[in-house]
Design an enzyme around this catalytic site. Structure first.
Site, PDB file in Angstrom:
ATOM      1  NE  ARG A  62      -2.510  -0.703   3.425  1.00 17.84           N
ATOM      2  CZ  ARG A  62      -3.032  -1.676   4.173  1.00 17.84           C
ATOM      3  NH1 ARG A  62      -4.178  -2.207   3.852  1.00 17.84           N
ATOM      4  NH2 ARG A  62      -2.417  -2.109   5.255  1.00 17.84           N
ATOM      5  CE  LYS A 174       4.434 -21.320  10.720  1.00 23.04           C
ATOM      6  NZ  LYS A 174       3.948 -20.309  11.639  1.00 23.04           N
ATOM      7  CG  HIS A 266       7.520 -25.456  11.962  1.00 19.69           C
ATOM      8  ND1 HIS A 266       7.373 -25.162  10.641  1.00 19.69           N
ATOM      9  CD2 HIS A 266       7.549 -24.253  12.603  1.00 19.69           C
ATOM     10  CE1 HIS A 266       7.319 -23.842  10.475  1.00 19.69           C
ATOM     11  NE2 HIS A 266       7.415 -23.269  11.659  1.00 19.69           N
ATOM     12  CE  LYS A 364       6.365 -18.481  19.930  1.00 21.13           C
ATOM     13  NZ  LYS A 364       7.246 -18.386  18.769  1.00 21.13           N
TER      14      LYS A 364
END
Ligand code: BG6
Length: 512
Positions: A62, A174, A266, A364
């Site tokens: 954009r 993905k 994965h 994480k």
């Protein structure tokens, strides 16, 4: 049409494969992935001499940038993130083929301008009508972009043989849907415009050297394959642990969670490579069909409240840095139930794997960043030692270290030097850094090159994607019906429910 260099014998797979004339169009060029991975990978390929003179890179976004502004952006990204050093002459050659097209995805005239730009490049730069469209955009934009590519004629001739000359390929990132149903819809939308042979779905783990080495380790050696089955393997642990948190990624991650983000793609792909049978050849269709067989035979072990676990990181310490919990990260709702840790147990209904659980976990803000696949072996059926001599002996294990310290470790028992017989675990290591002098390419270098070469082996086909959702969906539904995930302290190895999940069967997670 595949371009072949007449000076090279195409049968010698050791020779570097160089892409033919082509243009790579990136949608979503202002995004993080484009800046950190895609643009640097294109430069690294150019720097390694793997792109032809007739190559062009086109950005679509954009922003009201000129070609020169975009070129500057690419150069900054390359300087910050490329793997190989910056060389002015390589950059100058690449920059001559850089263009920018400004527009919204819904804007017909913008796509007409893109078509015009590509026609011009075909003539002036010699890209020969070969165009790859990289959709580094959220999946809800796929239908509009695909529709526009069709309307503007840019997808014409996307079949394997294009009588007009030139090929058309689409590359998608993905998430490929958020469950089986949405994945099917998405595949239908993409396949409506691009036949399956022209669709390249990126699972960047398949581009990693250590992941490709799984096939070499298994099928080029005699040593391991005889033990690669339920007679010898007790269980398999596939771990993808990260120490980073999710600051800045709420837009993508909130509502998605760890299982959709990395287990569906994965980790299930790693499992398929570890568990599949030997392909009859390395032709893409043979590899895919072996992976499809494994994924078809795989399912979650029940009951899911005992065989799965999920968690969300709370505040804690990452090394010497104090870090906040997910609910305090910018952009996440204070009531978010998004999991940042997920673990599942998969069984594979085949003679080779019956009774061998595959434990897949990811998280994480865990203790450290490490991805590994560990085959943990059964104990020797008989130990002719006093118990005290083998107190320190664990299970033998073969560990494929995917990252960061790439290599393979074999763990086995050895006598401790001295007058007594005491057996303890030791490691035998192969390390890429020591064994090879060349540095491994980044996954995106390999994958972008393969797109330009039309080499589909490392890209999951729609059936693999749908089968992976079929495996995972019951866990997602189970968690959705069960409230908030358990909080775990940042910097630890995840929620206590994950430990309990293995303890129930008398096993423990490895602490890599
Ligand atoms: C991506 C995930 O696919 O892989 C991220 O969306 C994750 O959440 C990343 O951080 C990890 O990739 P790598 O190559 O650093 O292990």
């Amino acid at each position: 049409m595949t371009w072949t260099n007449p000076l090279r014998d195409p049968r010698d797979r050791r020779l570097p494969r160089i892409a033919g004339p082509s243009a790579l169009v990136i949608f979503g060029v202002t995004g993080d992935l484009a800046r950190r991975k895609l643009m640097p990978a294109v430069y690294d390929l150019a720097n390694r001499g793997l792109l032809p003179p007739g190559f062009a890179l086109v950005g679509f976004a954009r922003r009201s940038w000129s070609h020169e502004d975009f070129s500057e952006i690419v150069r900054d990204a390359v300087k910050q993130n490329s793997r190989t050093g910056f060389r002015q002459e390589v950059w100058d050659r690449l920059a001559e083929g850089i263009r920018f097209v400004q527009g919204e995805f819904g804007d017909d005239t913008a796509f007409d301008r893109l078509a015009e730009t590509l026609r011009d490049l075909d003539e002036t730069r010699g890209t020969d009508g070969n165009h790859a469209f990289y959709l580094s955009v959220p999946p809800d934009a796929f239908p509009t972009v695909c529709e526009q590519l069709k309307r503007s004629g840019l997808a014409d001739g996307a079949g394997p043989e294009n009588p007009e000359g030139g090929w058309r390929r689409v590359v998608i990132e993905k998430p490929f849907g958020h469950d089986l149903e949405s994945a099917k819809q998405l595949n239908a939308v993409v396949n409506e415009v691009f036949p399956e042979q022209s669709v390249f779905r990126i699972d960047h783990y398949l581009g990693k050297e250590t992941v490709q080495n799984i096939l070499a380790l298994r099928f080029a050696n005699q040593l391991f394959e005889p033990m690669w089955n339920s007679h010898y393997v007790d269980h398999v642990q596939i771990t993808m642990a990260e120490d980073i948190g999710l600051g800045g990624r709420a837009g993508y991650y909130d509502g998605i969670g760890a299982a959709r983000d990395v287990i569906q793609n994965h980790l299930l792909q790693l499992m398929a490579l570890v568990a599949m049978e030997e392909p009859t050849s390395f032709r893409p269709s043979e590899l895919q069909s072996e992976k499809i067989k494994v994924l078809s035979a795989a399912s979650l072990v029940e009951p899911l409240d005992e065989t799965t676990a999920r968690g969300q990181y709370g505040p804690g310490w990452q090394g010497s840095e104090k870090v906040v919990g997910l609910l305090q990260e910018d952009g996440f709702s204070h009531t978010s139930t998004t999991e940042t840790y997920a673990a599942i147990t998969v069984e594979i209904a085949s003679r080779r794997w019956a009774g061998v659980p595959f434990y897949l976990r990811t998280g994480k803000r865990l203790g450290r960043r490490v991805t590994e696949i560990a085959l943990v072996f059964k104990r020797a059926p008989h130990l002719p030692f006093d118990d005290t001599m083998t107190e320190e002996l664990g299970h033998n294990a073969l560990v494929i270290r995917v990252q960061p310290d790439e290599g393979v470790t074999l763990r086995f028992g050895s006598k401790v030097p001295g007058a007594s017989m005491e057996v303890r675990d030791v490691n035998m290591d192969f390390s890429y850094g020591e064994a090879f002098t060349v540095a491994s390419p980044e996954a995106y270098e390999r994958l972008i090159l393969d797109v330009l070469l039309g080499e589909p082996s490392l890209f999951p086909v729609n059936e693999e994607v749908e089968l992976s959702w079929r495996i995972l969906d019951p866990a997602l539904e189970h968690w959705a019906a069960n409230g908030h995930p358990e909080e775990y302290e940042s910097g630890t190895w995840g929620p206590s429910s994950a430990d309990a999940m293995l303890e129930r069967t008398g096993r423990t997670w490895r602490r890599p």
